[in-house]
Scaffold this motif. Structure first.
Motif, mmCIF file in Angstrom:
data_model
loop_
_atom_site.group_PDB
_atom_site.id
_atom_site.type_symbol
_atom_site.label_atom_id
_atom_site.label_comp_id
_atom_site.label_asym_id
_atom_site.label_seq_id
_atom_site.Cartn_x
_atom_site.Cartn_y
_atom_site.Cartn_z
ATOM 1 N N SER A 111 3.280 -1.117 14.178
ATOM 2 C CA SER A 111 4.432 -0.321 13.746
ATOM 3 C C SER A 111 5.162 -1.011 12.588
ATOM 4 C CB SER A 111 5.398 -0.092 14.910
ATOM 5 O OG SER A 111 5.875 -1.325 15.427
ATOM 6 N N GLU A 112 5.150 -2.345 12.585
ATOM 7 C CA GLU A 112 5.762 -3.083 11.481
ATOM 8 C C GLU A 112 4.880 -3.036 10.229
ATOM 9 O OE1 GLU A 112 8.837 -4.444 11.389
ATOM 10 O OE2 GLU A 112 9.064 -3.415 13.319
ATOM 11 N N TYR A 113 3.575 -3.012 10.427
ATOM 12 C CA TYR A 113 2.644 -2.834 9.301
ATOM 13 C C TYR A 113 2.934 -1.519 8.596
ATOM 14 C CZ TYR A 113 -1.858 -1.761 7.007
ATOM 15 O OH TYR A 113 -2.845 -1.408 6.108
ATOM 16 N N ASP A 114 3.163 -0.473 9.377
ATOM 17 C CA ASP A 114 3.481 0.828 8.787
ATOM 18 C C ASP A 114 4.700 0.741 7.865
ATOM 19 O OD1 ASP A 114 1.387 1.895 10.229
ATOM 20 O OD2 ASP A 114 2.648 2.679 11.851
ATOM 21 N N LYS A 115 5.685 -0.062 8.274
ATOM 22 C CA LYS A 115 6.911 -0.189 7.480
ATOM 23 C C LYS A 115 6.685 -1.006 6.205
ATOM 24 C CE LYS A 115 9.785 -0.070 11.668
ATOM 25 N NZ LYS A 115 10.701 -0.865 12.531
ATOM 26 N N LEU A 116 5.719 -1.928 6.257
ATOM 27 C CA LEU A 116 5.450 -2.771 5.091
ATOM 28 C C LEU A 116 4.726 -2.020 3.980
ATOM 29 C CD1 LEU A 116 4.270 -6.109 6.770
ATOM 30 C CD2 LEU A 116 6.488 -5.645 5.722
ATOM 31 N N LEU A 117 3.918 -1.046 4.367
ATOM 32 C CA LEU A 117 3.156 -0.292 3.370
ATOM 33 C C LEU A 117 4.092 0.516 2.483
ATOM 34 C CD1 LEU A 117 0.269 0.999 5.660
ATOM 35 C CD2 LEU A 117 0.012 -0.609 3.762
ATOM 36 N N SER A 118 3.804 0.500 1.173
ATOM 37 C CA SER A 118 4.630 1.261 0.230
ATOM 38 C C SER A 118 3.777 1.631 -0.978
ATOM 39 C CB SER A 118 5.833 0.428 -0.215
ATOM 40 O OG SER A 118 5.429 -0.581 -1.127
ATOM 41 N N ASN A 119 4.382 2.347 -1.892
ATOM 42 C CA ASN A 119 3.679 2.711 -3.119
ATOM 43 C C ASN A 119 3.394 1.492 -3.994
ATOM 44 O OD1 ASN A 119 3.625 5.454 -2.483
ATOM 45 N ND2 ASN A 119 5.625 5.831 -3.420
ATOM 46 N N ASN A 120 4.024 0.370 -3.690
ATOM 47 C CA ASN A 120 3.783 -0.867 -4.439
ATOM 48 C C ASN A 120 2.670 -1.719 -3.832
ATOM 49 O OD1 ASN A 120 5.863 -0.374 -6.321
ATOM 50 N ND2 ASN A 120 7.393 -1.167 -4.892
ATOM 51 N N THR A 121 2.166 -1.333 -2.647
ATOM 52 C CA THR A 121 1.117 -2.107 -1.983
ATOM 53 C C THR A 121 -0.197 -1.937 -2.729
ATOM 54 O OG1 THR A 121 2.193 -1.715 0.155
ATOM 55 C CG2 THR A 121 -0.057 -2.567 0.178
ATOM 56 N N ARG A 122 -0.789 -3.039 -3.112
ATOM 57 C CA ARG A 122 -2.066 -2.990 -3.833
ATOM 58 C C ARG A 122 -3.228 -3.494 -2.992
ATOM 59 N NH1 ARG A 122 0.637 -0.120 -6.011
ATOM 60 N NH2 ARG A 122 1.611 -0.239 -8.065
ATOM 61 N N LEU A 123 -2.962 -4.460 -2.108
ATOM 62 C CA LEU A 123 -4.031 -5.116 -1.359
ATOM 63 C C LEU A 123 -3.561 -5.437 0.046
ATOM 64 C CD1 LEU A 123 -4.920 -7.677 -4.155
ATOM 65 C CD2 LEU A 123 -6.410 -5.819 -3.445
ATOM 66 N N VAL A 124 -4.496 -5.356 0.996
ATOM 67 C CA VAL A 124 -4.236 -5.745 2.388
ATOM 68 C C VAL A 124 -5.374 -6.653 2.831
ATOM 69 C CG1 VAL A 124 -3.957 -4.946 4.770
ATOM 70 C CG2 VAL A 124 -3.001 -3.585 2.876
ATOM 71 N N PHE A 125 -5.015 -7.785 3.470
ATOM 72 C CA PHE A 125 -6.004 -8.766 3.910
ATOM 73 C C PHE A 125 -5.766 -9.092 5.378
ATOM 74 C CE2 PHE A 125 -4.490 -9.612 -0.400
ATOM 75 C CZ PHE A 125 -5.628 -9.245 -1.105
ATOM 76 N N VAL A 126 -6.755 -8.857 6.212
ATOM 77 C CA VAL A 126 -6.611 -9.087 7.650
ATOM 78 C C VAL A 126 -7.939 -9.610 8.186
ATOM 79 C CG1 VAL A 126 -6.126 -8.008 9.895
ATOM 80 C CG2 VAL A 126 -4.924 -7.214 7.857
ATOM 81 N N ASN A 127 -7.876 -10.537 9.153
ATOM 82 C CA ASN A 127 -9.131 -10.927 9.783
ATOM 83 C C ASN A 127 -9.536 -9.912 10.843
ATOM 84 O OD1 ASN A 127 -7.603 -11.685 12.104
ATOM 85 N ND2 ASN A 127 -7.460 -13.799 11.397
ATOM 86 N N HIS A 128 -10.831 -9.798 11.034
ATOM 87 C CA HIS A 128 -11.375 -8.874 12.032
ATOM 88 C C HIS A 128 -11.061 -9.391 13.430
ATOM 89 C CE1 HIS A 128 -14.976 -5.940 12.807
ATOM 90 N NE2 HIS A 128 -14.027 -5.800 13.697
ATOM 91 N N ILE A 129 -11.263 -10.710 13.597
ATOM 92 C CA ILE A 129 -10.972 -11.395 14.864
ATOM 93 C C ILE A 129 -10.286 -12.719 14.544
ATOM 94 C CG2 ILE A 129 -11.993 -12.570 16.863
ATOM 95 C CD1 ILE A 129 -14.164 -10.451 16.905
ATOM 96 N N SER A 130 -9.238 -13.032 15.294
ATOM 97 C CA SER A 130 -8.513 -14.286 15.089
ATOM 98 C C SER A 130 -9.344 -15.470 15.572
ATOM 99 C CB SER A 130 -7.183 -14.257 15.849
ATOM 100 O OG SER A 130 -6.639 -15.557 15.968
ATOM 101 N N ASN A 131 -9.492 -16.472 14.698
ATOM 102 C CA ASN A 131 -10.247 -17.660 15.105
ATOM 103 C C ASN A 131 -9.488 -18.493 16.131
ATOM 104 O OD1 ASN A 131 -8.350 -18.628 12.979
ATOM 105 N ND2 ASN A 131 -9.382 -20.574 13.321
ATOM 106 N N ALA A 132 -8.153 -18.420 16.107
ATOM 107 C CA ALA A 132 -7.345 -19.262 16.996
ATOM 108 C C ALA A 132 -7.147 -18.650 18.365
ATOM 109 C CB ALA A 132 -5.986 -19.535 16.356
ATOM 110 N N LEU A 133 -7.074 -17.317 18.441
ATOM 111 C CA LEU A 133 -6.724 -16.645 19.696
ATOM 112 C C LEU A 133 -7.810 -15.713 20.219
ATOM 113 C CD1 LEU A 133 -3.025 -15.665 18.847
ATOM 114 C CD2 LEU A 133 -3.868 -17.769 19.906
ATOM 115 N N GLY A 134 -8.748 -15.325 19.373
ATOM 116 C CA GLY A 134 -9.793 -14.395 19.798
ATOM 117 C C GLY A 134 -9.402 -12.933 19.741
ATOM 118 N N THR A 135 -8.196 -12.631 19.281
ATOM 119 C CA THR A 135 -7.722 -11.249 19.211
ATOM 120 C C THR A 135 -8.600 -10.424 18.275
ATOM 121 O OG1 THR A 135 -5.456 -12.036 19.502
ATOM 122 C CG2 THR A 135 -5.742 -9.781 18.672
#
Length: 409
Positions: free
Chosen positions: A158-182
């Motif tokens: 829900s916070e990601y939704d708020k961060l997105l805007s017309n100024n957003t050019r790139l998004v970088f996210v890991n598929h799975i967290s190396n530290a937690l396994g999420t």
């Protein structure tokens, strides 16, 4: 969770010669797979075969060895294309690993971003998916924003939704967290980014040992991975990029192989994939990566996922029976990684004692210091399981943690 079909782990373990060794007089229990997986004999044989029989530089030679090496190297690219379901083979760029792939893309976007443009990363990232983007912001004046996480180690979408805007050019996210396994909901993250015209890079280093990503189904713009997490050698990985994006990005490095014509007045660049593959590559590594892909597909990713989930549930239950033990990363959607601490004991001390018992775990912040800062801890003990691990080894880990706890408290 009960496995639908028997998984012959003892037969698979015979493929990994290192699992027969002892450490400090004890049988090796290798639970540091999130850092580097072990290598089966089939891949080791591939490496020996290359250096024994057709070691030569590729693409430019007319002699037999060069042609043989070229054919096998490009055959490996085709294997990887098929594995990730890329549309075209030249959308697979060989790199030295995940970090190289991320930096290649970050460098390319230096010429495409303007001051005030926004890029988004997540709170769950490895340092290699944070620092290159910070450097990119310093070069371009772009603004870095962060998707927050919650106490379960999940991203707050829900916070990601708020961060997105017309100024957003790139998004970088890991598929799975190396530290937690999420396991992150990358399908939704990619779709939401595309709705506002942003490109997405997914760090797949931790996902690829456990699942089989389909880059076309994901509709992802860039996906990066490393061979050494997938039963392959170190020093080689891949960047998948959509053809249109790869054509937009300038070359990352200059040199041989990445050129079409060179004069002192002007140089023109080669077509994909060679535009991004300057210099002599890790030829043996690329070929061995293909062999590792073959091996893991022969084992079967559905079977791997089922078996590792069974290990995860078993280890979680057994470890939580230890008094004072807390697990960090309790998402309902996670892979076979358990990060934990014992109240009153530094994780390094536990890891050191476990090593004396032949048990290899990782301790520290796992190149994910912001996660540790969120939990207000110096680090964790991380046990990460692969398909060649066993419940008996987990029992050894549990007994080892109990022994370490008794010694240190």
């Amino acid at each position: 969770m009960k496995l639908e079909t028997p998984f012959n782990v003892e037969a698979l373990r015979k493929d990994f010669p290192i699992l027969n060794r002892e450490v400090n007089g004890k049988p090796l229990v290798y639970f540091d797979n999130a850092a580097t997986s072990q290598t089966p004999q089939q891949v080791i044989d591939c490496i020996v075969d290359y250096y024994s029989n057709y070691n030569a530089n590729i693409h430019r030679g007319v002699h037999t060895l060069s042609q043989e090496a070229t054919d096998k190297y490009e055959a490996a690219r085709l294997k990887i294309q098929k594995h990730f379901n890329a549309n075209k083979s030249h959308e697979i760029i060989f790199t030295s690993g995940t970090t190289h792939g991320i930096n290649l893309v970050a460098n390319g976007f230096s010429s495409l971003l303007n001051k005030g443009d926004e890029i988004i990363v997540s709170a769950l990232e490895h340092h290699s998916n944070i620092v290159p983007w910070q450097m990119l912001c310093e070069r371009t004046g772009a603004i870095l924003k962060v998707i927050p996480m919650n106490e379960d180690g999940e991203l707050v979408i829900s916070e990601y939704d708020k961060l997105l805007s017309n100024n957003t050019r790139l998004v970088f996210v890991n598929h799975i967290s190396n530290a937690l396994g999420t396991i992150n909901p990358i399908e939704a993250i990619i779709e939401k980014a595309h709705q506002i015209g942003a490109a997405v890079l997914i760090d797949g280093a931790q996902a690829c040992p456990h699942i089989k990503p389909d880059v076309q189904a994901l509709d992802v713009d860039f996906y990066v991975a490393s061979a050494h997490k997938m039963c392959g050698p170190t020093g080689v990985g891949i960047l998948y990029g959509k053809e249109a994006w790869l054509n937009k990005l300038p070359p990352y490095q200059g040199g041989g192989e990445m050129i079409a014509e060179v004069t002192f007045e002007k140089t023109t660049y080669a077509d994909l994939p060679h535009k991004f593959e300057a210099g002599t590559p890790n030829i043996c590594g690329g070929i061995a990566f293909g062999a590792a892909i073959d091996y893991m597909n022969q084992v079967g990713f559905n079977a791997i996922a089922d078996y590792e989930h069974d290990l995860l549930e078993y280890a979680t239950k057994k470890l939580l029976e230890i008094e004072g033990l807390k697990i960090y990363g309790t998402s309902k959607h996670k892979t076979s990684v358990i990060s934990f601490n014992i109240a009153g004991i530094h994780p390094y001390d536990i890891g050191t004692i476990l090593d004396k018992m032949g048990i290899a775990v990782r301790t520290g912040h796992h190149c994910a210091q912001p996660i540790m800062d969120f939990f207000k801890i110096p680090g964790t003990v991380r046990a990460s399981f692969a398909f060649y691990n066993t419940k008996a080894e987990i029992d050894a880990l549990v007994e080892g943690v109990k022994k370490a706890t008794n010694m240190l408290l």
